[in-house]
Design an enzyme around this catalytic site. Structure first.
Site, short mmCIF file in Angstrom:
data_model
loop_
_atom_site.label_atom_id
_atom_site.label_comp_id
_atom_site.label_asym_id
_atom_site.label_seq_id
_atom_site.Cartn_x
_atom_site.Cartn_y
_atom_site.Cartn_z
N SER A 54 12.35 6.59 9.54
CA SER A 54 11.79 5.82 8.43
C SER A 54 12.36 6.28 7.09
O SER A 54 11.64 6.42 6.09
CB SER A 54 10.26 5.94 8.42
OG SER A 54 9.70 5.51 9.64
N SER B 19 7.54 12.41 11.00
CA SER B 19 6.99 11.42 10.07
C SER B 19 7.63 11.60 8.70
O SER B 19 7.63 12.70 8.14
CB SER B 19 5.47 11.57 9.95
OG SER B 19 4.96 10.73 8.93
N SER B 20 8.16 10.52 8.16
CA SER B 20 8.72 10.57 6.80
C SER B 20 7.64 10.83 5.76
O SER B 20 7.93 11.29 4.65
CB SER B 20 9.44 9.25 6.48
OG SER B 20 8.51 8.18 6.40
N GLN B 21 6.39 10.57 6.13
CA GLN B 21 5.29 10.80 5.18
C GLN B 21 5.11 12.28 4.87
O GLN B 21 4.64 12.63 3.79
CB GLN B 21 3.98 10.21 5.73
CG GLN B 21 3.99 8.70 5.77
CD GLN B 21 2.74 8.13 6.40
OE1 GLN B 21 1.79 8.86 6.71
NE2 GLN B 21 2.72 6.83 6.62
N LYS C 118 0.83 -1.20 0.00
CA LYS C 118 0.00 0.00 0.00
C LYS C 118 0.87 1.25 0.00
O LYS C 118 0.45 2.30 -0.51
CB LYS C 118 -0.98 0.01 1.17
CG LYS C 118 -0.43 0.21 2.56
CD LYS C 118 -1.56 0.12 3.58
CE LYS C 118 -1.08 0.33 5.01
NZ LYS C 118 -0.82 1.76 5.33
N ASP D 191 7.41 -0.36 11.17
CA ASP D 191 6.27 -1.26 10.95
C ASP D 191 6.62 -2.72 11.24
O ASP D 191 5.72 -3.56 11.40
CB ASP D 191 5.75 -1.13 9.53
CG ASP D 191 4.93 0.14 9.32
OD1 ASP D 191 4.60 0.79 10.32
OD2 ASP D 191 4.63 0.47 8.16
N ARG E 245 1.41 2.23 19.89
CA ARG E 245 1.80 0.83 19.80
C ARG E 245 2.72 0.39 20.94
O ARG E 245 2.73 -0.79 21.30
CB ARG E 245 2.46 0.55 18.44
CG ARG E 245 1.44 0.54 17.31
CD ARG E 245 2.04 0.26 15.96
NE ARG E 245 1.01 0.24 14.93
CZ ARG E 245 1.21 0.36 13.64
NH1 ARG E 245 2.45 0.51 13.17
NH2 ARG E 245 0.21 0.33 12.78
N ARG F 237 -1.79 -3.80 12.83
CA ARG F 237 -0.52 -4.48 13.08
C ARG F 237 -0.48 -5.15 14.45
O ARG F 237 0.21 -6.15 14.62
CB ARG F 237 0.64 -3.51 12.89
CG ARG F 237 0.73 -2.98 11.48
CD ARG F 237 2.09 -2.48 11.08
NE ARG F 237 2.01 -1.79 9.80
CZ ARG F 237 2.03 -2.38 8.62
NH1 ARG F 237 2.15 -3.70 8.55
NH2 ARG F 237 1.93 -1.68 7.51
#
Length: 411
Positions: free
Chosen positions: A173, A145-147, A23, A291, A322, A366
């Site tokens: 990331s 965040s790398s996003q 994804k 992840d 998490r 996850r």
């Protein structure tokens, strides 16, 4: 729907498993394809809920969009809609409203974007007025965040002056940013990276070749965990060691637990090394591949006595916290997870003596999948709200039923 898992009776020495398409790759390609006015074809787009939500948003004929829990889609759309003429209201699930987006919004605003918050400052939901952006120089923190970085890079060719992006602080990331750059280059956009500076020239995405989406490495981690806990050998169909996904590190990671990986023509063979000597302690930094952490921690807690992991900071702003979720659920197995600081944890492992386990999943795909392989060591594992896996791996339970006994139960 809850699902109860028990150790399966496998009738074959090797079990073939279908993994979903990535994804992460799908979402990046969809943004590029939309910017190009669909001038190229994508083969094998992910069927994950996150990707489906992004597809629907890109094709929507209305300007009020609810992105639910799809974090990547939300961040990518924030940048994308800043370029699209019109006024947009970008809504989301309550959990997404706890995940910061301020750094991305500030960077876009410096490039000329008109974005405002409709709730708490620095967090979704957002109101966006799309328009042509000039581009130019901009700075962005790399430790959130790398996003955010990928979101800016993906729209950069369509800014008048392209972009000169300086990354501040240590990049988390990082392989996901590398993936974005490689996909952009494959689509004939000029991207140059020198240390913490990334330059993208103004241009257009274009290719005569259809782009094939790779199978997803992060989803493979749950079957690696199954093998590490004594399961039969697995063939992961279509998966390749030579991948643009940073999570291909999964093969090296689970080798620490005795899992060997062999590349075959159309799959990867994953099997336990019968001569492997189990280490008492593992210390590793997983900043680049967060992840993989849930599957690895849960699995390793049953194999090694002490586990030290760095790079967990971003886990606190995922679909769930998490770190806290893992701590809560491992405690049910009498396993202690100790938070050293906001970026490091220690796990005191031991083979479980618990006969049954009920897993709360915190609306997190996850977490649900990470605990499934424990049916190898616990007589019965009950996964609550099992449908959460549709976010990334809709067919997970169907595939996992090849190695375990599944019983679907009402809530």
């Amino acid at each position: 729907m809850n699902i109860a898992l028990q150790k399966g009776k496998v009738n074959s020495a090797v079990i073939a498993v279908e993994l979903p398409s990535s994804k992460s790759i799908s979402n990046r390609l969809l943004i590029a394809q939309a910017l190009s006015k669909k001038t190229f074809k994508i083969i094998g787009i992910s069927e994950a809920e996150d990707t489906r939500i992004l597809c629907q948003a890109l094709d929507a004929e209305h300007n009020e969009l609810n992105i639910g829990m799809a974090g990547t889609a939300y961040r990518f759309l924030t940048a994308y809609l800043s370029l699209m003429e019109g006024e947009y209201c970008l809504k989301c699930h309550e959990r997404m409203q706890e995940r910061p987006i301020g750094n991305l919004v500030e960077a876009l605003q410096k490039l000329g974007a008109e974005i405002s918050y409709t709730g708490m400052e620095g967090y979704p939901p957002l109101k966006i007025k799309g328009q042509t952006l000039n581009g130019g120089q901009v700075e962005l923190k790399g430790n959130v965040s790398s996003q955010f970085i990928s979101a800016l890079l993906l729209i950069a060719p369509y800014l008048r002056e392209g972009i000169q992006l300086k990354i501040k602080d240590a990049l988390v990331s990082a392989p996901y940013v590398d993936m974005t750059i490689q996909l952009m280059q494959r689509l004939n956009v000029i991207v140059r990276r020198e240390d913490e500076q990334i330059t993208v020239l103004s241009g257009k995405y274009a290719t005569k070749e259809a782009i094939q989406v790779e199978r997803d490495w992060s989803s493979a981690a749950f079957f690696y965990a199954y093998v590490a806990l004594g399961g039969s050998a697995i063939e992961l169909k279509g998966l390749q060691r030579n991948s643009i996904q940073g999570d291909a590190f999964c093969a090296q990671l689970f080798k620490l637990l005795g899992v060997e990986t062999t590349q075959l023509p159309d799959c990867l063979l994953v099997e336990l090394d019968p001569n492997f000597e189990t280490p008492k302690e593992i210390e590793i930094d997983l900043t680049d591949t967060p992840d993989l952490i849930p599957a690895f921690i849960v699995c390793a807690s049953q194999i090694v006595q002490r586990l030290h992991i760095k790079g967990v900071k971003t886990l606190r702003i995922k679909e769930s916290d998490r770190v806290q979720a893992l701590k809560n659920e491992l405690e049910k197995l009498n396993i202690e997870l100790i938070e050293i600081d906001d970026n490091a944890i220690r796990v005191i492992g031991q083979r479980s003596s618990v006969k049954s386990l009920i897993v709360d999943v915190y609306n997190d795909h996850r977490i649900a999948m990470a605990f499934a392989p424990l049916c190898q060591v616990v007589d019965e594992v009950l996964i609550k709200d099992s449908e959460v896996v549709k976010k990334s791996y809709p067919n997970f339970w169907e595939e996992f039923s090849k190695v375990a006994i599944l019983m679907k139960m009402t809530s």
